[in-house]
Scaffold this active site. Structure first.
Site, PDB file in Angstrom:
ATOM      1  N   SER A 258       0.754  -1.260   0.019  1.00  8.73           N
ATOM      2  CA  SER A 258       0.203  -0.166  -0.089  1.00  8.73           C
ATOM      3  C   SER A 258       0.932   1.302   0.161  1.00  8.73           C
ATOM      4  O   SER A 258       1.773   1.512  -0.989  1.00  8.73           O
ATOM      5  CB  SER A 258      -0.832  -0.130   1.219  1.00  8.73           C
ATOM      6  OG  SER A 258      -1.976   0.769   1.081  1.00  8.73           O
ATOM      7  N   ASP A 485      -8.871  -3.689  -6.113  1.00  6.95           N
ATOM      8  CA  ASP A 485      -8.316  -3.032  -4.983  1.00  6.95           C
ATOM      9  C   ASP A 485      -9.029  -1.835  -4.687  1.00  6.95           C
ATOM     10  O   ASP A 485      -8.899  -1.054  -5.553  1.00  6.95           O
ATOM     11  CB  ASP A 485      -6.803  -2.935  -5.200  1.00  6.95           C
ATOM     12  CG  ASP A 485      -6.272  -2.631  -3.453  1.00  6.95           C
ATOM     13  OD1 ASP A 485      -6.735  -1.681  -2.803  1.00  6.95           O
ATOM     14  OD2 ASP A 485      -5.041  -3.034  -3.562  1.00  6.95           O
ATOM     15  N   HIS A 513      -7.443  -5.572  -0.782  1.00  2.35           N
ATOM     16  CA  HIS A 513      -6.428  -4.547  -0.882  1.00  2.35           C
ATOM     17  C   HIS A 513      -5.034  -5.515  -0.480  1.00  2.35           C
ATOM     18  O   HIS A 513      -4.887  -6.217   0.536  1.00  2.35           O
ATOM     19  CB  HIS A 513      -6.650  -3.694   0.320  1.00  2.35           C
ATOM     20  CG  HIS A 513      -5.378  -2.576   0.447  1.00  2.35           C
ATOM     21  ND1 HIS A 513      -5.005  -2.037  -0.727  1.00  2.35           N
ATOM     22  CD2 HIS A 513      -4.805  -1.969   1.443  1.00  2.35           C
ATOM     23  CE1 HIS A 513      -4.106  -1.105  -0.439  1.00  2.35           C
ATOM     24  NE2 HIS A 513      -3.920  -1.115   0.975  1.00  2.35           N
TER      25      HIS A 513
END
Length: 544
Positions: A258, A485, A513
Site C-alpha cells: 500500500s 483493490d 487490498h
C-alpha cells in the site's frame, strides 16, 4: 498516500481482518492493531531540491525524482557508521530483537541535539539455506506500525522459505508508533473527531466540520512541534538507507504494501544503485495530485461495494435486497441518511453515527474475508444494534476496547499533508467537486469529498508534489496490483510499473487490498521466487 481523514492505504487492515472475524464469532472483544515555519517547495531540503534542473518541461510534464549523490556527505557519516545495541524485545516478543536507530531530523542540516530516534525490530534468519540479508517490511498507512506488522504478522505468516533466508526487519517510520509518534488529540477528543458529520447538510454543519479539522491540525502543531515538518516520505526513505547500511547490507531488500509501495519506490528513486529485491504490493502512483488520489479511491471503494453486493446476494442473510449494485447503493444511502438523524445504540456510551457507520463499511472493503462480518453488522443495524459496525469503524481507526487510539491517524495526516498540497483549499471547492465524487460513488462520494478537506488547515506547508520515479539503473522491481483493490486502484500499479525503468508488473485478478500472502498460490509463488532468486516473473504475468 491519501489526504483525507477517511482514506488510508494500509496492509494492517487486511492483516487484522481475521482477528476481527474470530472475535465476532466468539463474542470476544476485537483486539487493537498494535500494531517553527517549515520550508516550502523549492527551499533547501524540500522535495523540489531533489529534482534535477529543468525536470519539469515547458509543457508541464511531471518532474522526476532525482537520485541523491552516491558519495556520502561527511555530516551524515556518524549516522551511517553507528552501531545498533540489539536486545530482546521482552515479554511476548522475547523472540524478537529491538534497537534504536538515530537519524537527523533535517538531512540538509544535521544537528545531533535534534536527532530522531527510530524504533527497529528484527527476527533473524535461522535457515536452512544461505542467509540473503535483511528483508525490511512496511504495511502502509502512512502511519501503520511496521514493527507491529512484523511481530504480529509478517514474521509468522510470510512463507517459511523466505523467513529462513532473510532476517525479517521493520522500522517504524519517523512520527509513527514507537518512533517519536506524532500526537494531536486526546482519546476522548479523537472519539468526538471520528463522529463529526462528513456529509454536512447546511452552513452550520460545514462550520462544525471545518472546526474539527482545524482543532485536529492545531493539536498536532501544539503537541508535535518541529517534528511535524520532517515526516515526509523522502525523509523516511533516507532513514531506510541509514538502516540498510547499519545492518551491513549493500542492497536494500524490501516488501512494501500500500503506502509502503510509495515509500519503497521513493527509496528506489533516491538510491537506485542500492536497490536489491523490492516488492511493491498494492502500488501507488506518485504522479497523482491529492484530489485525483481521493477521487480514484472513491471509485475504488465503489468497485469493492459492487463486489460485496454481488457476493451478498449469494447469502440468505444479505441485508441488501437483491444484491444488485444499484439497489445496494440506494439501501446504503438510505441507511446513512437515517443515521444522520437517528444514531443507533451500541451497548456503550457511544452511538453509531453516519460518519462512524461510513467508516465501518469502508473498513470492511479492504479484505473480502471481512464481508461476512459486514453482512452481519448491517443486518444487526437494521434491528437497531450498531455495535458490530462500530467495531469495524474502530478497527479502521485503530481504537481498542479501552478507548485508546494508536497514532495511526495523526501520522497519516502528518505524512500526507506534507507530501502533497491539499486536495481542496476550502468548502466552496468541495461543493463544486461533490458531483464528480458522487458520480464515482453515489453512496460514499459526498463523504469522501468533504473528508478530503482536512489538509487545507494543516499548520505545515507541503514540501512534496506529484512526480515520476524512473529509478534508472535499479535492479528489477516487482510491482503488484489487484484488479478490484479499493484503496490502491489497479491503474496505479500499472502507472508505477511503467514509470520505473526496471518495473515489472504482476497482476492479481481479485478483490481486496494487496495480494501477497492472501491466498493466491500464483501470486505467492511469483513473489517468493523473486525474493529468493532475484528473478522477477515474466512481463505482465496475471494471477487469479
Amino acid at each position: 498516500m491519501d489526504t483525507s481523514r477517511l482514506f488510508r492505504t494500509s496492509g494492517t487492515l487486511a492483516a487484522t481482518a481475521a482477528l476481527l472475524i474470530s472475535a465476532a464469532v466468539s463474542g470476544a472483544a476485537a483486539p487493537g492493531t498494535a500494531a517553527a515555519r517549515p520550508r516550502g517547495v523549492g527551499e533547501p531540503g524540500s522535495f523540489a531540491s531533489l529534482l534535477p534542473p529543468g525536470a519539469a518541461d515547458e509543457q508541464g510534464a511531471l518532474p522526476e525524482l532525482a537520485p541523491l549523490p552516491t558519495v556520502l556527505p561527511r555530516a551524515l557519516r556518524p549516522y551511517y557508521d553507528q552501531r545498533l545495541a540489539w536486545h530482546s524485545c521482552g515479554g511476548k516478543r522475547a523472540d524478537f530483537e529491538c534497537a534504536t536507530l538515530r537519524a537527523p531530523l533535517d538531512y540538509e542540516a544535521p544537528q545531533s541535539h535534534d536527532d530522531v530516534k527510530l524504533a527497529v525490530s528484527r527476527k533473524k534468519a535461522t535457515g536452512p539455506g544461505k542467509r540473503l540479508g535483511a528483508l525490511m517490511v512496511n504495511p502502509g498507512g502512512p502511519g501503520g506500525s511496521a514493527i507491529g506488522f512484523l511481530q504480529e504478522y509478517a514474521a509468522s505468516s510470510y512463507p517459511g522459505a523466505v523467513r529462513d533466508r532473510y532476517d525479517m526487519v521493520a522500522m517504524d517510520p519517523r512520527g509513527v508508533a514507537a518512533s517519536q509518534p506524532v500526537t494531536c488529540l486526546s482519546d476522548k477528543e479523537m472519539d468526538a473527531y471520528a463522529q463529526v458529520d462528513t456529509t454536512p447538510d447546511d452552513a452550520a454543519e460545514v462550520r462544525e466540520l471545518v472546526a474539527a479539522f482545524k482543532k485536529f491540525a492545531q493539536g498536532c502543531a501544539a503537541r508535535s512541534g518541529k517534528l511535524l515538518g520532517h515526516v515526509s516520505t523522502v525523509e523516511a526513505a533516507r532513514d531506510m538507507d541509514v538502516l540498510r547500511a547499519v545492518l551491513g547490507d549493500d542492497k536494500l531488500h524490501y516488501v512494501g504494501a500500500s503506502y509502503g509501495t510509495f515509500l519503497g519506490a521513493t527509496y528506489a528513486g533516491l538510491f537506485p544503485s542500492r536497490v536489491g529485491r523490492l516488492v511493491l504490493d498494492g502500488a501507488m502512483d506518485p504522479g497523482l495530485d491529492a484530489r485525483r488520489i481521493n477521487r480514484d479511491q472513491t471509485a475504488g471503494f465503489q468497485t469493492a461495494l459492487a463486489s460485496f453486493a454481488a457476493d451478498c446476494a449469494q447469502h440468505e442473510d444479505c441485508p441488501l435486497e437483491g444484491g444488485r449494485t444499484d439497489v445496494a447503493g440506494v439501501r446504503l444511502q438510505q441507511f446513512f441518511q437515517r443515521l444522520d438523524q437517528h444514531p443507533l445504540a451500541t451497548g456503550t456510551s457511544r452511538r453509531l453515527t453516519e460518519s462512524l457507520a461510513t467508516t465501518g463499511v469502508i473498513s470492511a472493503m479492504y479484505d473480502e474475508t471481512t464481508w461476512p462480518i459486514l453482512r452481519k453488522a448491517l443486518h444487526n443495524a437494521q434491528t437497531g444494534d450498531g455495535a458490530l459496525l462500530l467495531r469495524l469503524s474502530d478497527l479502521y481507526y485503530e481504537r481498542d476496547q479501552r478507548g485508546h487510539y494508536t497514532n495511526l491517524m495523526p501520522a497519516n495526516s502528518a505524512v500526507n499533508c506534507l507530501d502533497l498540497p491539499p486536495a481542496f483549499r476550502g468548502p466552496a471547492a468541495v461543493r463544486r467537486a461533490v458531483p464528480d465524487f458522487e458520480k464515482a460513488s453515489p453512496s460514499l462520494g459526498a463523504s469522501f469529498a468533504w473528508s478530503a478537506l482536512s489538509c487545507a488547515y494543516w499548520p505545515v506547508r507541503a514540501t512534496g508534489g506529484p512526480h515520476r520515479i524512473p529509478a534508472r539503473g535499479a535492479a528489477p522491481i516487482l510491482v503488484v496490483g489487484t484488479t478490484r483493490d479499493p484503496a490502491t486502484p489497479y491503474p496505479w500499479a500499472r502507472a508505477l510499473a511503467s514509470q520505473l525503468s526496471s518495473g515489472r508488473l504482476l497482476t492479481y485478478d481479485g478483490d481486496g487490498h494487496t495480494a501477497y500472502t492472501r491466498g493466491s498460490r500464483c501470486v505467492d509463488g511469483a513473489i517468493n521466487d523473486y525474493l529468493l532468486t532475484g528473478t522477477p516473473p515474466p512481463a505482465s504475468r496475471r494471477c487469479s
